[in-house]
Structure formats: structure tokens, C-alpha cells
Design a protein around this motif. Structure first.
Motif, PDB file in Angstrom:
ATOM      1  N   UNK A 100      -7.244   1.372   5.064  1.00 29.59           N
ATOM      2  CA  UNK A 100      -6.270   0.532   4.371  1.00 29.59           C
ATOM      3  C   UNK A 100      -5.581  -0.443   5.332  1.00 29.59           C
ATOM      4  N   UNK A 101      -6.324  -0.859   6.329  1.00 24.42           N
ATOM      5  CA  UNK A 101      -5.821  -1.789   7.334  1.00 24.42           C
ATOM      6  C   UNK A 101      -6.825  -2.913   7.496  1.00 24.42           C
ATOM      7  N   UNK A 102      -6.455  -3.946   8.256  1.00 26.56           N
ATOM      8  CA  UNK A 102      -7.416  -4.987   8.604  1.00 26.56           C
ATOM      9  C   UNK A 102      -8.574  -4.351   9.374  1.00 26.56           C
ATOM     10  N   UNK A 103      -9.788  -4.880   9.222  1.00 30.61           N
ATOM     11  CA  UNK A 103     -10.100  -6.192   8.660  1.00 30.61           C
ATOM     12  C   UNK A 103     -10.389  -6.231   7.153  1.00 30.61           C
ATOM     13  N   UNK A 104     -10.676  -5.091   6.518  1.00 34.23           N
ATOM     14  CA  UNK A 104     -11.110  -5.122   5.124  1.00 34.23           C
ATOM     15  C   UNK A 104     -10.041  -4.663   4.150  1.00 34.23           C
ATOM     16  N   UNK A 105      -8.997  -4.017   4.640  1.00 35.18           N
ATOM     17  CA  UNK A 105      -7.818  -3.671   3.839  1.00 35.18           C
ATOM     18  C   UNK A 105      -8.184  -3.033   2.501  1.00 35.18           C
ATOM     19  N   UNK A 106      -8.677  -1.803   2.564  1.00 32.57           N
ATOM     20  CA  UNK A 106      -8.998  -1.062   1.340  1.00 32.57           C
ATOM     21  C   UNK A 106      -7.749  -0.922   0.474  1.00 32.57           C
ATOM     22  N   UNK A 107      -7.922  -0.883  -0.847  1.00 34.99           N
ATOM     23  CA  UNK A 107      -6.765  -0.736  -1.741  1.00 34.99           C
ATOM     24  C   UNK A 107      -5.961   0.517  -1.401  1.00 34.99           C
ATOM     25  N   UNK A 108      -4.661   0.431  -1.594  1.00 38.02           N
ATOM     26  CA  UNK A 108      -3.777   1.563  -1.320  1.00 38.02           C
ATOM     27  C   UNK A 108      -4.163   2.756  -2.187  1.00 38.02           C
ATOM     28  N   UNK A 109      -3.961   3.954  -1.664  1.00 32.82           N
ATOM     29  CA  UNK A 109      -4.279   5.175  -2.391  1.00 32.82           C
ATOM     30  C   UNK A 109      -3.029   5.724  -3.070  1.00 32.82           C
ATOM     31  N   UNK A 110      -3.179   6.097  -4.321  1.00 32.87           N
ATOM     32  CA  UNK A 110      -2.083   6.606  -5.139  1.00 32.87           C
ATOM     33  C   UNK A 110      -1.797   8.060  -4.761  1.00 32.87           C
ATOM     34  N   UNK A 111      -0.543   8.364  -4.443  1.00 33.06           N
ATOM     35  CA  UNK A 111      -0.186   9.715  -4.009  1.00 33.06           C
ATOM     36  C   UNK A 111      -0.347  10.754  -5.110  1.00 33.06           C
ATOM     37  N   UNK A 112      -0.518  10.325  -6.362  1.00 35.67           N
ATOM     38  CA  UNK A 112      -0.723  11.264  -7.463  1.00 35.67           C
ATOM     39  C   UNK A 112      -2.149  11.798  -7.526  1.00 35.67           C
ATOM     40  N   UNK A 113      -3.020  11.271  -6.666  1.00 34.47           N
ATOM     41  CA  UNK A 113      -4.430  11.638  -6.715  1.00 34.47           C
ATOM     42  C   UNK A 113      -4.889  12.200  -5.373  1.00 34.47           C
TER      43      UNK A 113
END
Length: 468
Positions: free
Chosen positions: A349-362
Motif C-alpha cells: 500500500x505504498x509507492x510505486x503501485x500503491x495498492x488500495x487500502x485494506x479495510x480493518x473489518x476484513x
């Protein structure tokens, strides 16, 4: 006198009886036998009951998994859960000692942390020995819970696009198999974001896309100094149109980075085997821009035949993902570490590709699949290979460290060696060691087997975690 004699004999006999010990062992054994036999019998009865319970646990686990898959696939509705649970369980549970067996299924709809099915089972075993002590039967019970909807998957695929993939129908088989895996995994998603997939085609380098030429995570030192940029820039004297003529005239040559076609090469060690985010002030952490030039081809340049296909970051745009896969063409030498590294980067979840944030409910499962048809032949450093000879060596050592770091981060790694031809390449130790376990390494001798391997991996990824 007679009375005295008789009395003396009786007294002597009494003393002999009192002093006799020849029958003590038999007497003691007779006394002890009852509890000994009782304990042995109780152990036998308890063993039978425990075996019945263990078999029930296994049957409930499997039943819970199958029910969860059926609900995910839409094969059954929630109103059919109890009936289907009974059908699955009865087909699986075959313990002859178990009596009065029953199961119940309790469904809890998705809410925050996902949906669950709780299966509770009970039964009894008629005793053979303990009934003597007043225990004619032993009861047992157990349960199993399948959870889904709270588990999301992120799967990165590093796919070999090297020149040898043109042989034996390998690239076509790879396209078909990888696209099939996309279909298999996308079917598990009930909501957007349940499943994400990234695709990283690789050869010696990786194509991240020329649109990234303004990004701060690019290291331009190699590209700016590369002779390939002779006509890719402007001179402070307009009449000079090449770098060599510009510099010969003592003028300033400014590279035009918009001419970059998207290739990046290996990061500086140790960052080539780490997931460290790039930092502008720390040049070794940046990704060096380059042009993959071989056989008079710029392999990242749009329009070349063949170009190295641009990677696809994590997405659930299934059409676009499959379009990326179907556009892959074989080109260049083999550098598995750079493909694996960028696949790993796609999960961050960082550069260079910045994966979408992960939901803490999952809860999130992360997996990486690497497929290559041979051994490593070259990377950024010329001493490591020329693109044709299978050097391994230093590149394999980089890969070993990289894969260890990936597995230690919690990512499950599947490795496939597409080893066709006769006699074929040696089995890749680097790929074997990269896999999370031996059962996650696949040696494929015929390209037609690639589809079944990807289907097997898809099934493995789709399994729900059983909570007991």
C-alpha cells in the motif's frame, strides 16, 4: 491325653496355615484383576468414543467448507443450508460405532466481519466394558465454523514473457491458463474489492508504463547517461540534435524523459530483494529507468514487435486484467527476481503501485504466483548473464533472499516451472525454494497441463479457512 494330642495337632496346623505364602500372588491377582480389567476396558471404550468424535470433526470441517463454497457460488440459498449440511455430512461420516448422531447448522448473515455457518454435531457410543460400572454409553460432541465474506484475497501474478516462451505453445497456454484463473477467482467475489488481481509480465526488466515518467520513485541516472538517449533530448544550441554533437560543441544536453518507454531494471542491493518503499532522498531505493535493448529492439517501446507488455496493478476490472494477459508476447532474457519483486510491490500500500487500502473489518489473504519456463539468464548486471546462457548463480541467490523475505511477510507463494521440450531444462532449484512449500511448486512438462495447474492453484486459493 487324647484331647491334648488333638489340640496340639490343630494348633500346629493353624500355625502352618498362618505361615503359608505360596498362594498369595494368586490371591492378590484375583483381587487386583477387577480394577485392572475395568481400566483397560474403559480405555477401549474411550478410544472408540474419541475416534467417533475425531471422525465427526473432520466431516463437519469438510461440510462447512463445502457449504461456504456453495453459498459463495450461489449453488444453494440460505434456506437450503440445513438440508445440504445433512446431505454432505451423511456422505462423509462413516463411523460404525457412533449412534444417535445429529447435526445442526446455524447461519449468521454478513455483518461487519462476514457471514458464518456454525455446524454442531453430537452422538454416542455404546460401551462394552464401562456398562458394568453403570455407564452404558459415552456421549460426545464437537463443532466447526466456516467464515467467508470477511476474507478478501489479493493475488499477484509474475508471468514469464521471455523469448523462449514462444516455443512449444507456451505463451498461448499461459494466456489461456492465467485468464482462466482470473475467471475462477473473480467468481468468488460477491462485492467489489473482495478479490484483487495484479499481473506483472517480465523478461529482463518490467514495463511499468511510460506515463510514470514524472513519478518521484524513478531513478533517472542510468537512463540519462545511456547512449540510447542520443536523440531523446534537446540541446542548448538548437542546431545540435544529438547528444554527441551537442556535447562536442560544448553545449548542454537535456534528456527528454517523455521519450522513456516504461522499462525499469533491478534496484540497487539490498533493495532488489526487499519491499522497502522508495524515498526520493535515498537513491538506492528508487527504481532505475532503462530501455531494454536487444536485437535492435526497444522492448518497452509501443509499436515494437514484440513489446514487453505493461504490468497491471491490483484491480478487479476483470476485462482489463484479461486484456493485459492476452496481449503478452515473448521477448528477451529471463530475470525472475524482477518479476517476483514487482508482483510483491503490487501488494504493498505504498509507492510505486500503491495498492488500495485494506479495510480493518476484513481478513486479507495475500498470494503470489510466479511462472517461468526456465532458468535465470540475465539481470541489470552484465556479469550475471548475457540473456542466452543459463547462468543462475548470482541471480538465483538474489531470488532466494527475495522469496524468503516475501514468505516471511505472510504472502503465500506458488511457483510453476513450465519445463517443456526434450530433454528440457534442469528443475529450477530457485523456483522450488521460492514456493511456500513443496506442494506449491509445480513442474509442468507439457504446456497443455498449465491450465490444470492454474485451476489447482485457484482451488487452493478459494478454500475457506475453517475456525474450530
Amino acid at each position: 491325653m487324647l484331647d491334648t494330642t488333638i489340640f496340639s495337632r490343630v494348633r500346629a496346623a493353624t500355625r502352618r496355615f498362618a505361615g503359608a505364602n505360596q498362594g498369595n500372588i494368586a490371591v492378590l491377582f484375583a483381587i487386583a484383576a477387577v480394577p485392572v480389567i475395568s481400566f483397560v476396558g474403559a480405555a477401549i471404550d474411550y478410544t472408540r468414543a474419541n475416534a467417533a468424535r475425531s471422525a465427526m470433526q473432520a466431516a463437519l470441517d469438510s461440510t462447512a467448507l463445502m457449504l461456504g463454497k456453495d453459498l459463495t457460488d450461489g449453488t444453494i440459498t440460505t434456506s437450503q443450508i440445513s438440508t445440504q449440511a445433512t446431505n454432505y455430512f451423511n456422505a462423509l461420516y462413516r463411523n460404525a460405532d457412533a449412534k444417535s448422531v445429529s447435526i445442526t447448522a446455524t447461519y449468521t448473515a454478513a455483518a461487519g466481519n462476514g457471514s458464518t455457518i456454525l455446524l454442531a454435531g453430537s452422538g454416542m457410543v455404546n460401551t462394552d466394558f464401562m456398562k458394568v460400572a453403570g455407564f452404558p454409553s459415552l456421549n460426545f460432541n464437537t463443532n466447526s465454523t466456516a467464515a467467508w465474506g470477511n476474507v478478501r484475497m489479493r493475488v499477484a501474478m509474475a508471468l514469464d514473457n521471455t523469448g523462449s516462451m514462444a516455443q512449444d505453445g507456451k505463451i498461448a497456454a499461459l494466456r489461456t491458463s492465467a485468464a482462466s484463473l482470473v475467471d475462477q477467482l473473480s467468481a468468488l467475489a460477491r462485492n467489489p474489492g473482495d478479490v484483487y488481481i495484479s499481473v506483472v509480465p517480465f523478461a529482463k526488466e518490467v514495463n511499468v508504463g511510460s506515463s510514470n515518467h514524472t513519478q518521484s520513485w524513478i531513478d533517472w541516472s542510468l537512463w540519462d547517461s545511456n547512449s540510447l538517449t542520443n536523440s531523446w533530448g534537446t540541446c542548448s544550441q538548437a542546431s545540435k540534435t544529438t547528444r554527441s554533437s551537442c556535447q562536442s560543441a560544448g553545449k548542454v544536453w537535456t534528456p527528454d524523459r517523455t521519450k522513456w518507454t516504461g522499462c525499469v531494471t533491478d534496484r540497487t542491493p539490498p533493495y532488489n530483494s526487499q519491499d522497502t518503499a522508495p524515498t526520493a532522498g535515498n537513491v538506492p531505493t528508487l527504481f532505475p529507468a532503462d530501455e531494454y535493448y536487444e536485437n535492435s529492439q526497444y522492448y518497452c517501446k509501443t509499436g515494437n514487435n514484440p513489446p514487453l507488455q505493461k504490468l497491471m496493478p491490483l484491480s478487479y476490472d476483470w476485462t482489463a486484467i484479461k486484456a493485459t494477459i492476452n496481449a503478452m508476447q515473448p521477448t528477451g532474457g529471463t530475470n525472475q527476481p524482477i518479476g517476483i519483486s514487482w508482483a510483491w510491490q503490487s501488494l504493498q500500500q505504498t509507492l510505486p503501485l500503491s495498492a488500495p487500502a485494506e479495510d480493518s473489518n476484513y481478513t486479507y489473504k495475500h498470494a503470489l504466483i510466479v511462472l517461468s519456463d526456465g532458468l535465470n539468464t540475465e539481470d541489470r548486471w552484465p556479469a550475471h548473464g548475457n540473456g542466452n546462457t543459463q547462468y543462475g548463480g548470482a541471480i538465483d541467490a538474489i531470488q532466494q533472499t527475495l522469496c524468503t523475505n516475501i514468505k516471511n511477510s505472510g504472502v503465500v507463494v506458488y511457483a510453476i516451472q513450465l519445463n517443456t521440450g526434450s530433454p528440457g531444462d534442469p528443475t529450477s532449484t530457485a523456483l522450488q525454494n521460492c514456493a511456500s512449500s513443496l506442494d506449491k511448486f509445480y513442474l509442468v512438462r507439457d504446456a497443455s497441463q498449465t491450465l490444470s495447474v492454474f485451476n489447482s492453484i485457484g482451488t487452493s486459493l478459494a478454500k475457506l479457512r475453517v475456525a474450530k
